[in-house]
Design an enzyme around this catalytic site. Structure first.
Site, PDB file in Angstrom:
ATOM      1  N   THR A  89     -67.937 -19.955 -91.299  1.00 55.28           N
ATOM      2  CA  THR A  89     -66.912 -19.451 -92.209  1.00 55.28           C
ATOM      3  C   THR A  89     -65.833 -20.490 -92.462  1.00 55.28           C
ATOM      4  OG1 THR A  89     -67.351 -17.185 -91.493  1.00 55.28           O
ATOM      5  CG2 THR A  89     -65.249 -17.595 -92.580  1.00 55.28           C
ATOM      6  N   SER A  95     -43.197  17.431 -85.093  1.00 53.08           N
ATOM      7  CA  SER A  95     -43.519  17.589 -83.680  1.00 53.08           C
ATOM      8  C   SER A  95     -43.010  16.421 -82.840  1.00 53.08           C
ATOM      9  CB  SER A  95     -45.040  17.716 -83.499  1.00 53.08           C
ATOM     10  OG  SER A  95     -45.519  18.923 -84.049  1.00 53.08           O
ATOM     11  N   GLU A 103     -53.460   6.854 -87.336  1.00 56.62           N
ATOM     12  CA  GLU A 103     -52.943   6.236 -86.111  1.00 56.62           C
ATOM     13  C   GLU A 103     -53.424   4.797 -85.934  1.00 56.62           C
ATOM     14  OE1 GLU A 103     -52.592  10.632 -85.072  1.00 56.62           O
ATOM     15  OE2 GLU A 103     -54.065   9.365 -86.097  1.00 56.62           O
ATOM     16  N   PRO A 129     -59.946  -9.117 -82.969  1.00 60.87           N
ATOM     17  CA  PRO A 129     -60.562  -7.816 -83.242  1.00 60.87           C
ATOM     18  C   PRO A 129     -60.501  -7.543 -84.742  1.00 60.87           C
ATOM     19  CG  PRO A 129     -59.047  -7.685 -81.380  1.00 60.87           C
ATOM     20  CD  PRO A 129     -58.832  -9.020 -82.010  1.00 60.87           C
ATOM     21  N   LEU A 130     -61.639  -7.412 -85.353  1.00 61.56           N
ATOM     22  CA  LEU A 130     -61.694  -7.431 -86.816  1.00 61.56           C
ATOM     23  C   LEU A 130     -60.954  -6.244 -87.431  1.00 61.56           C
ATOM     24  CD1 LEU A 130     -65.365  -8.629 -87.355  1.00 61.56           C
ATOM     25  CD2 LEU A 130     -63.258  -9.943 -87.597  1.00 61.56           C
ATOM     26  N   ARG A 142     -43.369  18.318 -74.841  1.00 62.14           N
ATOM     27  CA  ARG A 142     -43.227  19.373 -75.840  1.00 62.14           C
ATOM     28  C   ARG A 142     -42.350  20.496 -75.292  1.00 62.14           C
ATOM     29  NH1 ARG A 142     -46.184  24.378 -76.916  1.00 62.14           N
ATOM     30  NH2 ARG A 142     -46.126  24.864 -79.147  1.00 62.14           N
ATOM     31  N   ILE A 148     -72.756 -12.106 -94.703  1.00 57.77           N
ATOM     32  CA  ILE A 148     -73.395 -12.410 -93.427  1.00 57.77           C
ATOM     33  C   ILE A 148     -72.553 -11.851 -92.289  1.00 57.77           C
ATOM     34  CG2 ILE A 148     -74.007 -14.260 -91.794  1.00 57.77           C
ATOM     35  CD1 ILE A 148     -76.013 -14.029 -94.002  1.00 57.77           C
ATOM     36  N   HIS A 202     -56.339  18.171 -76.959  1.00 54.34           N
ATOM     37  CA  HIS A 202     -55.022  17.632 -77.268  1.00 54.34           C
ATOM     38  C   HIS A 202     -54.183  17.356 -76.015  1.00 54.34           C
ATOM     39  CE1 HIS A 202     -56.067  18.568 -81.323  1.00 54.34           C
ATOM     40  NE2 HIS A 202     -54.850  18.383 -81.799  1.00 54.34           N
TER      41      HIS A 202
END
Length: 692
Positions: free
Chosen positions: A41, A401, A435, A127-128, A547, A202, A497
């Protein structure tokens, strides 16, 4: 005065072409010398990288961190030589010996670009897809910065106008984080963002037909991007004039982000290796390197060959950069004269200083009243908003929240958005249910500089953010995560959760500080410490907040030391130490009452942040956790991995070593045995073990 280039003509000489071919030779030689790496590349992208760094990018190698510079992000980080060689040619301080030591111990040219390690590297990539999202964050930050200092200026005339350039590959655009970020960028109409896609077809497993058949440009167009395609020359090489023209056209589009698809042939013009997956991540081999040098007109017997006239030609870009910076300084000086108050703010923010007396705006909570720590955090943000203008942020569609709305009347949204409070320079970011992109964009915002960012979601969804969180820790990026609903205490939403392993897993990331305050006043002090560390100890921080309501205690300044004596033993030297964190501190305090009644002098330690505690000197840590007291219990509503080193062999841990369930939180704590009675019983067992 416009900051955009005024001409589309490309002055392209034989010396420019020789410099591009030199890039290819250096890429081959660097990988061949070390025996591993990604040459292909770097070879095929050489014309595009050269055109950008030598002809378009507003930068000054002699002053690499000036505020008015463009930013360049190499999202396709495995082709780090694409960046390193341009930094070498432009005069950023890298020399030929640095390229010769590519991917070796203690070199300035590691396998993937690392921010803070190599001058000119704006962000750590590898990290792509992460770099794409970083660039989106940088573009957002650039717009917010403009709003802080020069909102009335006409487009293209402000010293705070600049372009964010990013190179990405097929792999980057296949990763979900890039898709989320591209969607966000299109929605935000980030016209200061230009992405060049190296469309070489590629990947490691071969032709990308193995994995993808979509029309990528159509996808980006649907996101709201301006799209272009650049065809190669007849011989398969990238056409520098076409690339130049396309990048200029993209930069001129200011009402939306732009993507340029540049069709390339990986490892061009290697006779046998071009257009093969082997060229992606392997040295070409001595014979292929020699054959390619012959094609390019280089001596196949020489390595790292750089003609003096080529280096002199490319390093002349420094003079162009100095002129660009001088012109920018003139604009900045005029702006300073016209805006003295904003100029003072700019200098303060640039120096990472907080406003004088800012801490007076921090709220205080009376002891004895139950308050959820997420609500306390929200109160901090609402009070600090008016006094710290550079502080901004939002949530992944969970603001109500997370309590992350710093200004309910101002939303960071582009011109044309019809929602109430929409403002291109607005205060509250709506990341959407993204996220992945939020975490990575926050990194870009922090690295861009001149603002302070936070972002919120539920703690359980920190899993979606983890790659970006890890990179933030690796870079020491001062981002703040507001992770609420921090335990089974969130109740009825159930195990999907309820975070169980997340606190321990996050604490395992080196350089990340996890702060789990026990009450409202610890939350206030935690925010204060995080903001004060921005300049002195930059690092990412994760606030893990409840919470449910929890008791409020009197504030203790030692909160900022990570752990402290919350309640001392009565009746002599402690025989037992109970360690509580977050919502479980109240359980340790209740258990202490039982144990004291049984005649056991018991100390309770609050430990909101083990990372801050570990920073303290040994004498302080021994003062809090007396070495002579072997009987210890730690309590936290999550897996107990964090606490073994603090309780020792005689100690006990009251924890949750399985997933949660759906019920009200009082029932869950009772049924799962995370109670004062359980802590007291564990304490008795620890006392017995310590006395054996």
């Amino acid at each position: 005065m416009s900051t955009k280039p005024t001409t589309s003509a490309l002055d392209w000489t034989e010396l420019d072409q020789r410099a591009v071919d030199t890039v290819r030779v250096l890429a081959m030689d660097a990988v061949q010398k070390v025996g591993n790496g990604h040459p292909g590349t770097a070879m095929s992208l050489a014309p595009a990288a050269y055109v950008l760094f030598q002809k378009l990018l507003r930068h000054d190698p002699s002053e690499p961190d000036w505020t008015g510079r463009d930013r360049f992000v190499l999202s396709v980080g495995h082709t780090s030589l694409t960046l390193y060689i341009q930094l070498y040619l432009a005069g950023y301080g890298l020399e030929l010996d640095d390229l010769k030591s590519f991917r070796t111990w203690d070199s300035r040219t590691p396998g993937h670009p690392e921010h803070g390690h190599t001058v000119g590297v704006e962000t750590t990539t590898g990290p792509l897809g992460q770099g794409v999202a970083n660039a989106v964050g940088m573009a957002m930050s650039a717009r917010y910065e403009r709003g802080l200092f020069d909102p009335e200026a006409a487009p293209g005339t402000s010293p705070f106008d600049h372009t964010i350039w990013v190179f990405a590959g097929d792999g980057c655009l296949q990763e979900g984080v890039a898709a989320e970020a591209a969607s966000l960028a299109g929605h935000q109409k980030l016209g200061n963002l230009v992405l060049l896609w190296d469309d070489n077809h590629i990947s490691i497993e071969g032709d990308t037909e193995t994995a993808i058949s979509e029309d990528t440009l159509a996808r980006f167009e649907a996101y709201g991007w301006h799209i272009q395609r650049v065809a190669p020359l007849e011989n398969g090489d990238l056409d520098p004039k076409a690339v130049h023209e396309a990048l200029l056209a993209a930069q001129a589009v200011t009402d939306r982000p732009s993507i340029v698809a540049a069709r390339s042939i990986i490892a061009w013009p290697a006779p046998n290796a071009q257009n093969t997956e082997a060229a992606h991540g392997s040295a070409l081999g001595a014979d292929e390197v020699a054959a390619t040098k012959e094609v390019l007109g280089f001596d196949p017997t020489k390595s790292f060959e750089v003609a003096p006239e080529v280096l002199a030609h490319t390093r002349a870009v420094t003079e162009r950069g100095r002129r660009a910076r001088a012109a920018w300084e003139e604009r900045l000086a005029a702006w300073r004269e016209a805006n003295p108050e904003r100029a003072a703010e700019f200098d303060r923010i640039r120096a990472a200083r907080l406003p004088e007396g800012w801490e007076k705006a921090l709220p205080a909570f009376p002891a004895g009243k139950d308050v959820a720590t997420r609500k306390a955090s929200g109160k901090v943000l609402s009070e600090l908003g008016p006094v710290i203008p550079e502080l901004w942020g939002g949530s992944a569609d969970l603001a109500g929240s997370n309590n992350t709305t710093i200004d309910g009347s101002s939303s960071f949204l582009p011109e044309g958005n019809t929602l109430p409070g929409a403002d291109p320079y607005g205060r509250t970011i709506h990341f959407g249910i993204r996220e992945h992109a939020m975490g990575s964009a926050m990194n870009g915002i922090a690295l861009h500089g001149n603002t302070r960012v936070y972002g919120g979601t539920f703690l359980v969804f920190s899993d979606y953010m983890r790659p970006a969180v890890r990179l933030a820790a690796l870079m020491g990026a001062p981002v703040t995560y507001v992770w609420t609903h921090d335990s089974i205490g969130l109740g009825e939403d159930g195990p999907t959760h309820q975070p169980v392993e997340h606190l321990s897993a996050l604490r395992a990331i080196p350089g990340l500080n996890i702060v789990r305050p026990a009450d409202a006043n610890e939350t206030v002090l935690a925010w204060r410490e995080i903001l004060e560390r921005y300049a002195t100890k930059p690092a990412p921080h994760g606030l893990a907040l409840t919470r449910q309501n929890v008791p409020t205690y009197a504030p203790n300044e030692n909160t900022v030391r990570g752990g402290y004596i919350h309640t001392e033993a009565e009746g002599g030297t402690p025989r037992l130490i109970l360690i509580g964190t977050g919502s479980e501190l109240q359980l340790a305090l209740a258990a202490r009452e039982v144990l004291q009644a049984e005649g056991v002098p018991t100390r309770v330690v609050s430990m909101p942040c083990v990372e801050w505690f570990e920073e303290q000197d040994q004498s302080y840590r021994d003062h809090v956790l007396l070495p002579v007291v072997a009987a210890r219990v730690a309590v936290e509503a999550g897996v107990g991995l964090t606490w073994h080193r603090y309780v020792g062999t005689a100690g006990r841990i009251v924890s949750l070593e399985h997933f949660g369930a759906s019920a009200d939180y009082q029932t869950l704590y009772r049924e799962f045995g995370i109670t004062p009675e359980a802590v007291a019983q564990a304490a008795r067992e620890s006392l017995a073990a310590a006395e054996r």
